[in-house]
Design a protein around this motif. Structure first.
Motif, PDB file in Angstrom:
ATOM      1  N   GLY A 245      45.602  38.233  -8.252  1.00 59.49           N
ATOM      2  CA  GLY A 245      46.742  37.320  -8.345  1.00 59.49           C
ATOM      3  C   GLY A 245      47.968  37.959  -8.971  1.00 59.49           C
ATOM      4  N   SER A 246      48.439  37.399 -10.075  1.00 66.36           N
ATOM      5  CA  SER A 246      49.664  37.888 -10.720  1.00 66.36           C
ATOM      6  C   SER A 246      49.498  39.270 -11.337  1.00 66.36           C
ATOM      7  N   HIS A 247      48.282  39.779 -11.356  1.00 66.95           N
ATOM      8  CA  HIS A 247      48.025  41.097 -11.945  1.00 66.95           C
ATOM      9  C   HIS A 247      47.902  42.195 -10.888  1.00 66.95           C
ATOM     10  N   ARG A 248      48.283  41.891  -9.653  1.00 68.15           N
ATOM     11  CA  ARG A 248      48.114  42.866  -8.575  1.00 68.15           C
ATOM     12  C   ARG A 248      48.915  44.134  -8.802  1.00 68.15           C
ATOM     13  N   ALA A 249      50.112  44.007  -9.333  1.00 72.34           N
ATOM     14  CA  ALA A 249      50.914  45.209  -9.557  1.00 72.34           C
ATOM     15  C   ALA A 249      50.231  46.156 -10.536  1.00 72.34           C
ATOM     16  N   MET A 250      49.491  45.599 -11.505  1.00 70.84           N
ATOM     17  CA  MET A 250      48.779  46.458 -12.453  1.00 70.84           C
ATOM     18  C   MET A 250      47.522  47.060 -11.825  1.00 70.84           C
ATOM     19  N   VAL A 251      46.904  46.359 -10.873  1.00 70.52           N
ATOM     20  CA  VAL A 251      45.817  46.966 -10.110  1.00 70.52           C
ATOM     21  C   VAL A 251      46.358  48.182  -9.361  1.00 70.52           C
ATOM     22  N   ALA A 252      47.543  48.012  -8.756  1.00 67.10           N
ATOM     23  CA  ALA A 252      48.172  49.120  -8.036  1.00 67.10           C
ATOM     24  C   ALA A 252      48.521  50.262  -8.983  1.00 67.10           C
ATOM     25  N   GLN A 253      48.976  49.924 -10.176  1.00 63.93           N
ATOM     26  CA  GLN A 253      49.301  50.965 -11.167  1.00 63.93           C
ATOM     27  C   GLN A 253      48.046  51.780 -11.504  1.00 63.93           C
ATOM     28  N   GLY A 254      46.927  51.097 -11.765  1.00 56.73           N
ATOM     29  CA  GLY A 254      45.694  51.803 -12.056  1.00 56.73           C
ATOM     30  C   GLY A 254      45.247  52.660 -10.887  1.00 56.73           C
ATOM     31  N   ALA A 285      48.499  60.759  -1.933  1.00 54.54           N
ATOM     32  CA  ALA A 285      49.580  61.687  -2.286  1.00 54.54           C
ATOM     33  C   ALA A 285      50.862  60.929  -2.585  1.00 54.54           C
ATOM     34  N   GLN A 286      51.155  59.899  -1.798  1.00 53.24           N
ATOM     35  CA  GLN A 286      52.356  59.107  -2.030  1.00 53.24           C
ATOM     36  C   GLN A 286      52.253  58.303  -3.319  1.00 53.24           C
ATOM     37  N   ALA A 287      51.081  57.739  -3.582  1.00 47.81           N
ATOM     38  CA  ALA A 287      50.888  56.971  -4.809  1.00 47.81           C
ATOM     39  C   ALA A 287      50.999  57.883  -6.028  1.00 47.81           C
ATOM     40  N   ALA A 288      50.423  59.081  -5.930  1.00 43.36           N
ATOM     41  CA  ALA A 288      50.526  60.036  -7.024  1.00 43.36           C
ATOM     42  C   ALA A 288      51.982  60.420  -7.266  1.00 43.36           C
ATOM     43  N   ARG A 289      52.756  60.547  -6.183  1.00 47.42           N
ATOM     44  CA  ARG A 289      54.165  60.921  -6.317  1.00 47.42           C
ATOM     45  C   ARG A 289      54.946  59.850  -7.068  1.00 47.42           C
ATOM     46  N   VAL A 290      54.568  58.587  -6.879  1.00 47.86           N
ATOM     47  CA  VAL A 290      55.232  57.506  -7.614  1.00 47.86           C
ATOM     48  C   VAL A 290      55.056  57.718  -9.120  1.00 47.86           C
ATOM     49  N   THR A 291      53.839  58.058  -9.539  1.00 48.17           N
ATOM     50  CA  THR A 291      53.607  58.260 -10.973  1.00 48.17           C
ATOM     51  C   THR A 291      54.441  59.414 -11.507  1.00 48.17           C
ATOM     52  N   GLN A 292      54.646  60.422 -10.689  1.00 45.91           N
ATOM     53  CA  GLN A 292      55.430  61.579 -11.109  1.00 45.91           C
ATOM     54  C   GLN A 292      56.919  61.259 -11.171  1.00 45.91           C
ATOM     55  N   ALA A 315      54.071  50.096 -12.043  1.00 47.02           N
ATOM     56  CA  ALA A 315      53.759  48.757 -11.528  1.00 47.02           C
ATOM     57  C   ALA A 315      54.965  48.145 -10.824  1.00 47.02           C
ATOM     58  N   ASP A 316      56.143  48.362 -11.377  1.00 42.08           N
ATOM     59  CA  ASP A 316      57.356  47.799 -10.771  1.00 42.08           C
ATOM     60  C   ASP A 316      57.592  48.324  -9.364  1.00 42.08           C
ATOM     61  N   ARG A 317      57.136  49.540  -9.101  1.00 45.11           N
ATOM     62  CA  ARG A 317      57.312  50.115  -7.759  1.00 45.11           C
ATOM     63  C   ARG A 317      56.387  49.457  -6.739  1.00 45.11           C
ATOM     64  N   PHE A 318      55.393  48.699  -7.225  1.00 42.03           N
ATOM     65  CA  PHE A 318      54.435  48.073  -6.322  1.00 42.03           C
ATOM     66  C   PHE A 318      54.524  46.552  -6.328  1.00 42.03           C
ATOM     67  N   THR A 319      55.581  46.001  -6.856  1.00 42.76           N
ATOM     68  CA  THR A 319      55.665  44.545  -6.971  1.00 42.76           C
ATOM     69  C   THR A 319      55.775  43.849  -5.621  1.00 42.76           C
TER      70      THR A 319
END
Length: 324
Positions: A245-254, A285-292, A315-319
Motif C-alpha cells: 500500500g502506502s509503503h510501496r515506494a520503500m519496498v522499491a527503495q529496498g 542495472a537501472q535501479a542500481a543507477r538510481v541509488t548512485q 524512494a521519491d524516484r519510485f513514487t
C-alpha cells in the motif's frame, strides 16, 4: 598463526549449520524449494564465516569466497564480514581484519560486509564492539541493519512476535543516535522474509502487526530480501506489492538497494531482475543507477542522517511506479 590453531579456531567459533534449519528456528516452511533456498543461504553464510575464522589473511579467505556460486556469494561475504569483525573483537586475535578485508575484494561487497559486522556486534560484549566511527559515515548504518536481522533471526519471539524495540540503543557512532531503532527495523524487515519462509502474504501479515510507524522500514527490508534472496514468483511479488500500500515506494527503495549490492559485486541473478521489474519498473542495472545518482556526497543539513536522506531520495524516484 599455525594452521592447526586456525582450524581449531574455526571449529570452535563457527556455529553449527543446524542453527540455519527452518525447523530448528521455528520459521514457516512454504515449500520444499523455498526451504532449501533459505537453508542454503544460511549454510553459505556460515561457510564464509568459517573461511574468515580459518584464514591466514584476508586474501586467502577471498580466494575461497570467490569459489562460492554467484547466487550465494554475497551471503558468504556477509558471513566473512562477521567472522573478521569477531576476530577483531576477540582477545589475542589482533585487529584491523575488517579494514584489510574492505581494502581488497571485500570492497565490492561492502554492503554485505557491513551487515556481517552487525552480526558480530550482536554477539560481542559491548566493550568489544567495532569502531563504528572508522567505517564509512554513510554506509555504517548497515551495521545496525545486520544487528536487527540477527536479533530477529535468533531471538524471533522477542523481536518479531513481541515486537521489542530498545528505546535507547547504544549506537557507538557520534551521529543521529535516535535513528538507530529505524536502522535496526530495516534489518528486522529483511529477517521477516526468512521467518516467513518467503511466503510474501505471511510476511506482509507479520509487518502489519507492527505499529504503523515502523512498517515503512520493515517493508523496505523485506523488499530488499525479496530482491536479493528471492524465493517467490512474479504473482507473489505483485501480491506483496499490493499489500504494501502506502509503503510501496520503500519496498522499491529496498529493492534498489539489493540491485545495487548485486550489481556492484557482479553477482547478477534472474530473481533480482524479476523483483526490480515488479517493484521498481526497471532492470537491476537501472535501479542500481538510481541509488548512485541520488547518493549524498557528504554531510546533509537537518536532523536526519545522510543515510536516511539517501533512502528517501531513492524512494521519491519510485513514487509513480505501479501506483505508488
Amino acid at each position: 598463526m599455525p594452521s592447526a590453531w586456525r582450524k581449531l579456531r574455526r571449529r570452535i567459533l563457527t556455529p553449527s549449520t543446524s542453527e540455519t534449519l527452518l525447523e530448528k528456528r521455528g520459521f514457516h516452511r512454504k515449500t520444499p524449494a523455498a526451504q532449501q533456498l533459505l537453508e542454503t543461504v544460511g549454510e553459505r553464510f556460515l561457510e564464509g564465516y568459517g573461511y574468515a575464522m580459518e584464514a591466514r589473511d584476508t586474501g586467502s579467505a577471498e580466494n575461497l569466497l570467490e569459489g562460492v556460486p554467484i547466487r550465494f556469494r554475497g551471503f558468504a561475504y556477509e558471513g566473512a564480514g562477521m567472522g573478521f569483525a569477531m576476530l577483531d573483537g576477540l582477545p589475542l586475535s589482533g585487529s584491523g581484519s575488517v579494514a584489510r578485508f574492505l581494502a581488497g575484494r571485500g570492497a565490492d561487497h561492502v554492503y554485505m560486509v557491513y551487515i556481517g559486522v552487525g552480526w558480530a556486534m550482536a554477539r560481542l560484549p559491548r566493550f568489544r564492539w567495532p569502531d563504528i566511527d572508522a567505517l564509512d559515515p554513510l554506509l555504517r548504518w548497515l551495521v545496525l541493519d545486520g544487528y536487527g536481522f540477527h536479533q530477529a533471526y535468533f531471538r524471533t519471539a522477542r523481536y518479531v512476535h513481541e515486537q521489542y524495540r530498545d528505546p535507547a540503543f547504544p549506537w557507538p557512532a557520534h551521529d543521529s543516535p535516535s535513528y538507530a531503532g529505524r536502522a535496526i527495523d530495516q534489518g528486522i524487515g529483511r529477517a521477516l522474509w526468512f521467518v516467513g519462509g518467503t511466503d510474501a502474504d505471511l510476511v506482509a501479515t507479520m509487518i502489519e502487526k507492527f505499529p504503523e510507524s515502523r512498517r515503512s522500514d520493515l517493508y523496505s527490508g523485506a523488499g530488499l530480501a525479496a530482491t536479493y534472496a528471492g524465493g517467490v514468483d512474479e504473482a507473489e511479488l505483485r501480491a506483496f506489492w499490493e499489500r504494501a500500500g502506502s509503503h510501496r515506494a520503500m519496498v522499491a527503495q529496498g529493492s534498489a538497494f539489493a540491485a545495487e549490492a548485486r550489481e556492484r559485486a557482479g553477482l547478477p541473478v534472474v530473481h533480482t531482475e524479476l523483483a526490480t521489474r515488479v517493484f521498481c519498473g526497471m532492470t537491476p542495472a537501472q535501479a542500481a543507477r538510481v541509488t548512485q545518482e541520488v547518493r549524498p556526497a557528504g554531510p546533509v543539513p537537518g536532523a536526519l542522517p545522510a543515510y536516511e536522506v539517501w533512502r528517501q531520495a531513492i524512494a521519491d524516484r519510485f513514487t509513480n511506479v505501479g501506483g505508488c
